[in-house]
Design an enzyme around this catalytic site. Structure first.
Site, PDB file in Angstrom:
ATOM      1  N   ALA A 153     -17.897  -1.710  -4.403  1.00 17.77           N
ATOM      2  CA  ALA A 153     -17.093  -2.602  -3.557  1.00 17.77           C
ATOM      3  C   ALA A 153     -17.640  -4.027  -3.617  1.00 17.77           C
ATOM      4  O   ALA A 153     -16.880  -4.993  -3.617  1.00 17.77           O
ATOM      5  CB  ALA A 153     -17.074  -2.091  -2.123  1.00 17.77           C
ATOM      6  N   ARG A 161     -17.152   3.389   6.358  1.00 19.07           N
ATOM      7  CA  ARG A 161     -16.029   2.832   5.604  1.00 19.07           C
ATOM      8  C   ARG A 161     -14.755   2.741   6.449  1.00 19.07           C
ATOM      9  O   ARG A 161     -14.034   1.750   6.416  1.00 19.07           O
ATOM     10  CB  ARG A 161     -15.695   3.734   4.403  1.00 19.07           C
ATOM     11  CG  ARG A 161     -16.626   3.593   3.251  1.00 19.07           C
ATOM     12  CD  ARG A 161     -16.443   4.764   2.295  1.00 19.07           C
ATOM     13  NE  ARG A 161     -17.474   4.723   1.277  1.00 19.07           N
ATOM     14  CZ  ARG A 161     -17.305   4.196   0.053  1.00 19.07           C
ATOM     15  NH1 ARG A 161     -16.142   3.705  -0.309  1.00 19.07           N
ATOM     16  NH2 ARG A 161     -18.291   4.176  -0.801  1.00 19.07           N
ATOM     17  N   GLU A 212       0.868  -1.185   0.000  1.00 20.54           N
ATOM     18  CA  GLU A 212       0.000   0.000   0.000  1.00 20.54           C
ATOM     19  C   GLU A 212       0.899   1.227   0.000  1.00 20.54           C
ATOM     20  O   GLU A 212       1.852   1.308   0.769  1.00 20.54           O
ATOM     21  CB  GLU A 212      -0.917  -0.039   1.237  1.00 20.54           C
ATOM     22  CG  GLU A 212      -1.590   1.259   1.622  1.00 20.54           C
ATOM     23  CD  GLU A 212      -2.446   1.855   0.509  1.00 20.54           C
ATOM     24  OE1 GLU A 212      -3.107   1.099  -0.220  1.00 20.54           O
ATOM     25  OE2 GLU A 212      -2.429   3.104   0.362  1.00 20.54           O
ATOM     26  N   ARG A 238     -21.068  14.517   0.593  1.00 21.47           N
ATOM     27  CA  ARG A 238     -21.390  13.494   1.587  1.00 21.47           C
ATOM     28  C   ARG A 238     -21.373  14.089   2.985  1.00 21.47           C
ATOM     29  O   ARG A 238     -20.565  14.966   3.283  1.00 21.47           O
ATOM     30  CB  ARG A 238     -20.359  12.362   1.549  1.00 21.47           C
ATOM     31  CG  ARG A 238     -20.354  11.557   0.265  1.00 21.47           C
ATOM     32  CD  ARG A 238     -19.489  10.308   0.450  1.00 21.47           C
ATOM     33  NE  ARG A 238     -19.495   9.465  -0.753  1.00 21.47           N
ATOM     34  CZ  ARG A 238     -18.549   9.481  -1.687  1.00 21.47           C
ATOM     35  NH1 ARG A 238     -17.524  10.308  -1.589  1.00 21.47           N
ATOM     36  NH2 ARG A 238     -18.627   8.666  -2.723  1.00 21.47           N
ATOM     37  N   ASP A 270     -11.983  -1.750  -8.412  1.00 20.98           N
ATOM     38  CA  ASP A 270     -11.986  -0.475  -9.134  1.00 20.98           C
ATOM     39  C   ASP A 270     -10.846  -0.356 -10.136  1.00 20.98           C
ATOM     40  O   ASP A 270     -10.979   0.348 -11.138  1.00 20.98           O
ATOM     41  CB  ASP A 270     -11.898   0.688  -8.141  1.00 20.98           C
ATOM     42  CG  ASP A 270     -13.228   0.956  -7.446  1.00 20.98           C
ATOM     43  OD1 ASP A 270     -14.211   0.254  -7.745  1.00 20.98           O
ATOM     44  OD2 ASP A 270     -13.281   1.868  -6.598  1.00 20.98           O
ATOM     45  N   TYR A 303     -29.254   6.880   4.811  1.00 21.76           N
ATOM     46  CA  TYR A 303     -29.508   5.630   5.527  1.00 21.76           C
ATOM     47  C   TYR A 303     -28.700   5.648   6.818  1.00 21.76           C
ATOM     48  O   TYR A 303     -27.685   6.330   6.912  1.00 21.76           O
ATOM     49  CB  TYR A 303     -29.124   4.421   4.669  1.00 21.76           C
ATOM     50  CG  TYR A 303     -27.771   4.496   4.013  1.00 21.76           C
ATOM     51  CD1 TYR A 303     -26.620   4.081   4.680  1.00 21.76           C
ATOM     52  CD2 TYR A 303     -27.635   4.995   2.714  1.00 21.76           C
ATOM     53  CE1 TYR A 303     -25.387   4.163   4.081  1.00 21.76           C
ATOM     54  CE2 TYR A 303     -26.391   5.080   2.103  1.00 21.76           C
ATOM     55  CZ  TYR A 303     -25.267   4.654   2.793  1.00 21.76           C
ATOM     56  OH  TYR A 303     -24.033   4.735   2.186  1.00 21.76           O
TER      57      TYR A 303
END
Lengths: 474, 474
Positions: free
Chosen positions: A334, A124, A37, A206, A321, A239
């Site tokens: 996802a 997330r 990563e 968001r 992705d 939600y």
């Protein structure tokens, strides 16, 4: 710490949700995995993400630890209502005053049944944190930015080069490095437009908002259940992401271009959002009033204009992705990466080891064949998603929602939204696994035949795109 | 000649394929039917029409005589190849030179399997002629142009007025008077845009061509099997309509308007067609060379922009194109009318008579409830077709077919084409019949309850559009 001789060791490039799910699945199956990563730490945005029952079942098959991570991160069913065990996705008209006597009224358009506990949502960042805890020690390598992949036909191993000058060898490379995938650019070339994300002409805002405030703004019923408000040139979905927080996303059409060299997030203000939804229903405007004064505007990119022609090349493949970045309007990006991982875990390592051992197929050829199978099984469905996500966004945001004479036309789109959602939610993952096995075994048989013809030291399998004379669909 | 007292007598307005199929189904079930057609003779265009196995099964359930008519008219399976019992719909790239070494080569894009003997095709005019022979004498009344329908709540019968001054009474009226339906205008009103067809911005050119000439032009393989050639802003479909004739249709995009008061057909020349397909593949150009020098241009209208809000009103309902005229790109317009008829024949007259007899429901109320059920069961699917037909035409005619860099994007649309085709072809007509029965019986029970409350002479059922609090989709 070393593998049994026939088990492949695999390098995973990219530590997002899909990369970590893959690492969990492969390590559980005895594969020696190294995950690289580029960031200093794992980072995810503080927004919600939802998974259908189907995807949770796929996670369970990949590794029960993934589901454990999902739930320890405080996931909730999007319907918190204990009386009603089903999780519905509710579409309602978000635009304008719909009843003179009740400014809070919004016309219901469709209630899609996702089944018992059909949607599980989580933050997330929490999910990612808990997923990392499921990965064995020594697998994750941070601050490793990919520079090059060297996959020579004759060589025993694939070589990864990193920007810090280090090199790592592996039997195969699986790239889960996301929409801005370096691996994709390396595979397709600098000049291929499919190497770069494409602007979908939508921006998103968001927010995570305390549940009590949302209840006061839009009422308890809507707060507790997932709702999608549709209207001209925008839509809003919200939600519960845990027992005291609502996740809300506003998506707005943007006719302008968004250059690739500009950062994909820009600073924006609540006024940008409320301007876009100025003539919408009172509950929508009330909810937008709870968005932060200052917030990010996210440009939504995907791979719709220039899809990746093939997800594999030799001993390297693109997953999630990196292969098929989608705009988020189905909430399934996802999930499709998780399906990809299940496809790969169906044959790696059990099948690849078996064939390497019993049939004298080299480790490299067994991995090449595995990735060809993966491309064959996954490409059509995942590219469909990318197209479908743009399509449903167009349907949610029909300009005609503002025209009462077009009411029947705009509403008639939901049969299509239903079909598309059910294609995603009711995916037969067991059948995918059967198809994956069958396809892989056919490739190995073809490879054996070729060896008989060419001798055991015959050429490696060609990786050229074969154009089938007919693409069957039954 | 008179009905048993509880059997409704029904007036059908319009003698196209769907009206005649309905007349065949109702007369077979003992209903006294009068069918009114405005023309002096039955007329259909000399072009092909195809039905999937599913639709032929629906015809069989409505009345075996319909299938007899289809086959006596010389229908053929679109795959004449005896070795291959399946009828496929083959999509191929119609644009440009695709292989330097072979100007006849066209890339296969998708082969859709319609099942064993999956497509049966016939000349429209032949089918209509043979269908008329299946209708008992005395049912058909020609040269009757509808002027008005009077459906008063208190009256025992509905009254039809014709332009020749005559009046006819019936227990109910079913209008199958096509895309330019007079009944639709009477039900919705002169000022409602849904009363009139809407231009879909596509024109079609149709031809029937001797098979031997087509074989010489495009080769035997393509001639014998149904093929759809796609490309920028146009497409071409051809298939055998009998053992020595090929039916071919070219559809071309048209950005211009087409005023409603202009006739929907105009004279055109072969040059108009060949100009639209100038840069297409050699086989396409060869085939167009076989079109007549002079031919008709058909403006394609539908009801996509202003769909009919409700298919029933009192004792009158709209069926087939009168309710949901579609552009022809799924080849399913008449098939959906046949499904409509099966829905109605599931409850009329058996159920309506039973309830009228046993439960003291008036004949009028039993017919009103039947038509409410019909609207509930059929409206969503049929309006989906109208939208879907426009959508697949847009996919067939993507301007990007002309751009090699967009190859993967254009080709990735076929997963959607497959899903849409299978939704049409694999329709579960037995389930539709179950849903129809259940819905009808629920309405009758609700009606009985109301009678208990209001007394036997309570009000007739309200025909107001009830907006369900939620539209369920499982």
């Amino acid at each position: 710490m070393t593998n049994p001789p026939d088990t492949p060791d695999i390098a995973i490039v990219g530590g997002g949700i899909v990369g970590l799910v893959l690492a969990a699945g492969l390590t559980r199956r005895g594969v020696q995995v190294k995950l690289f990563e580029q960031a200093r730490n794992f980072r995810e945005i503080g927004a919600g993400i939802g998974f259908t029952r189907n995807t949770v079942n796929c996670m369970e098959k990949i590794s029960p630890g993934i589901v454990r991570a999902l739930r320890s991160g405080g996931s909730v069913n999007v319907s918190l209502d204990q009386v009603d065990p089903n999780a519905y996705l509710r579409y309602i008209n978000g635009y304008g005053l719909q009843r003179e006597d009740d400014p809070m009224y919004q016309k219901p358009l469709l209630r899609l049944d996702a089944g018992v506990k059909g949607w599980e949502t989580v933050r997330r960042d929490q999910f990612l944190d808990d997923l990392v805890k499921e990965i064995p020690e020594g697998v994750i390598h941070l601050q490793k930015r990919l520079e090059n992949i060297i996959d020579e036909d004759g060589s025993e191993k694939v070589v990864l080069q990193f920007t810090d000058g280090t090199r790592v060898e592996a039997d195969a490379v699986i790239a889960t490095d996301g929409i801005k995938s370096t691996a994709r650019r390396l595979l397709l070339g600098e000049d291929n437009p499919a190497s770069y994300p494409q602007y979908s002409h939508k921006v998103a805002y968001r927010a995570l908002i305390p549940m009590d405030k949302v209840t006061a703004a839009i009422g308890e019923y809507k707060t507790q259940k997932q709702h999608m408000h549709v209207g001209p040139n925008a839509h809003l979905i919200h939600y519960p992401v845990n027992t005291n927080t609502i996740g809300a996303t506003v998506v707005v059409s943007d006719p302008n271009d968004w250059p690739l060299d500009k950062p994909t997030t820009a600073r924006a203000s609540r006024k940008d959002v409320s301007d876009a939804l100025a003539n919408w229903s009172l509950p929508v405007r009330n909810l937008v009033d709870l968005f932060p004064e200052e917030l990010d505007q996210w440009a939504l990119f995907d791979l719709a204009e220039y899809p990746v022609p093939q997800y594999n090349k030799g001993r390297v493949c693109l997953v999630g992705d990196a292969a098929h970045a989608s705009s988020p309007h189905h909430g399934a990006g996802a999930s499709f990466g998780v399906e990809d991982v299940l496809c790969l875990c169906t044959i790696i390592p059990e099948q690849t080891v078996q064939y390497t051992r019993e049939r004298n197929v080299s480790k490299g050829d067994s991995m090449r064949a595995a990735f060809e199978t993966y491309d064959k099984i996954r490409r059509t469905r995942t590219q469909w998603l990318v197209n479908s996500s743009r399509r449903v966004c167009d349907l949610f945001q029909q300009p005609e929602w503002a025209d009462p004479a077009k009411r029947v036309k705009t509403e008639s789109c939901f049969e299509e939204v239903k079909d598309r959602s059910f294609k995603i939610w009711h995916f037969d993952s067991a059948k995918m696994q059967e198809d994956t096995l069958r396809d892989y075994q056919e490739r190995i048989r073809a490879l054996e035949k070729k060896k008989v013809v060419n001798g055991v030291n015959g050429k490696t399998i060609s990786n050229a795109v074969k154009e089938p004379e007919w693409l069957f669909a039954h």
